[in-house]
Design an enzyme around this catalytic site. Structure first.
Site, PDB file in Angstrom:
ATOM      1  N   ASP A  70       0.765  -1.146   0.035  1.00  0.00           N
ATOM      2  CA  ASP A  70      -0.068  -0.701  -0.423  1.00  0.00           C
ATOM      3  C   ASP A  70       0.576   1.255  -0.441  1.00  0.00           C
ATOM      4  OD1 ASP A  70      -2.234  -1.850  -0.015  1.00  0.00           O
ATOM      5  OD2 ASP A  70      -2.950  -1.112   2.254  1.00  0.00           O
ATOM      6  N   ASP A  71       0.031   2.371  -0.640  1.00  0.00           N
ATOM      7  CA  ASP A  71       0.386   3.592  -0.364  1.00  0.00           C
ATOM      8  C   ASP A  71       1.584   3.862  -1.433  1.00  0.00           C
ATOM      9  OD1 ASP A  71      -1.576   3.670   1.782  1.00  0.00           O
ATOM     10  OD2 ASP A  71       0.635   4.430   3.796  1.00  0.00           O
ATOM     11  N   HIS A 125      -5.944   9.509  -0.165  1.00  0.00           N
ATOM     12  CA  HIS A 125      -5.481   8.414   1.471  1.00  0.00           C
ATOM     13  C   HIS A 125      -6.444   9.492   2.851  1.00  0.00           C
ATOM     14  CE1 HIS A 125      -3.532   5.973   3.952  1.00  0.00           C
ATOM     15  NE2 HIS A 125      -3.598   5.318   2.778  1.00  0.00           N
ATOM     16  N   HIS A 216       3.770  -2.265   3.569  1.00  0.00           N
ATOM     17  CA  HIS A 216       3.792  -1.200   3.049  1.00  0.00           C
ATOM     18  C   HIS A 216       4.744  -0.730   2.139  1.00  0.00           C
ATOM     19  CE1 HIS A 216       0.773  -0.534   6.365  1.00  0.00           C
ATOM     20  NE2 HIS A 216       0.222   0.670   5.696  1.00  0.00           N
TER      21      HIS A 216
HETATM   22 NI    NI Z   1      -2.871   3.540   3.401  1.00  0.00          NI
END
Ligand code: NI
Length: 253
Positions: A70-71, A125, A216
């Site tokens: 993620d991200d 986000h 992440h």
């Molecule tokens: Ni996230």
């Protein structure tokens, strides 16, 4: 002339949209020295977004799991991660954030070229449970268009930031965008920076057949954890597939 039997699935069978055509097309050949290698990364597995409004795992007995990141993408961590995945033929799913999509479109292109999957993780986000439907629509639509523009491949699933989403939001997002909301059932809490060996052991010990693992790729220590995580899971008999490949197996024993 009698025509009998079922319709043959011959070599020239037209590819259906849900047959993961991209998987394994650009991967390396299996090393002969016995290094850890994900066999599922070369399989033409079906893809599906299923029918449920959301998934945090799927119901299967076979030892398949989905590794999700993620991200990102991150300028240096994500390419380093992609090298690690490629060397083991592991296909993963990336929930990218819109601002990073615009900054690093070449990294998204590489993800797709190497058989990974990209999902929608919104633009800013933010916490969806604190947004109006129109704000959420705009977040998802803008991110959807940015990913599609960068890669030519529209995302098929979404992940709500922080896992924060209501039942009714899951339902209308599924109807309007076709996206199931993808959560997870193994969270090593890598954002709290517990160190790479802790991240690895939490992922390895938490993995179950049908599991969705959350990592992440913006954190360097999480990338450091990946070689041991992947190699230990492969050694335990797990195989890595993308989220839509995992969903396609839901309910199959
Ligand atoms: Ni996230």
């Amino acid at each position: 002339m009698a025509v009998t039997g079922c319709q043959s699935t011959g070599k020239k069978k037209k590819k259906k949209e849900d047959e993961g055509a991209a998987v394994g097309t650009t991967g390396p050949t299996r090393p002969s020295d016995g290094r850890p290698w994900n066999d599922a990364g070369s399989l033409q597995l079906p893809r599906s977004v299923g029918t449920k409004p959301s998934y945090s795992s799927v119901s299967i007995n076979r030892p398949y799991v989905a590794l999700t990141f993620d991200d990102g993408p991150h300028a240096t961590n994500t390419p380093r991660l992609l090298d690690i995945l490629r060397s083991r033929n592991v296909k993963a799913t990336f929930y990218v954030v819109g601002t990073n999509v615009k900054r690093y479109p070449h990294i998204l292109k590489r993800m797709i070229a190497e058989g990974h999957e990209i999902g929608n993780h919104t633009v800013t986000h933010g916490n969806l449970t604190k947004m109006s439907p129109d704000q959420i629509r705009q977040e998802l639509r803008t991110s959807h268009e940015a990913i599609t523009a960068a890669t030519g491949v529209p995302p098929k699933t979404m992940r709500p930031p922080y896992g924060a989403i209501t039942a009714s939001q899951k339902s209308w997002i599924r109807q309007e965008f076709g996206y199931p909301s993808i959560l997870w059932n193994v969270d090593p809490e890598d954002w709290k920076k517990p160190g790479s060996s802790v991240v690895a052991s939490r992922l390895v010990n938490g993995a179950r057949p049908g599991g969705i693992l959350l990592v992440h790729d913006i954190h360097s220590a999480s990338i450091d954890a990946m070689p041991q995580t992947i190699d230990q899971l492969l050694a335990k008999g797990f195989q890595f597939v993308t989220v839509t490949q995992l969903i396609a197996m839901d309910g199959q024993q």
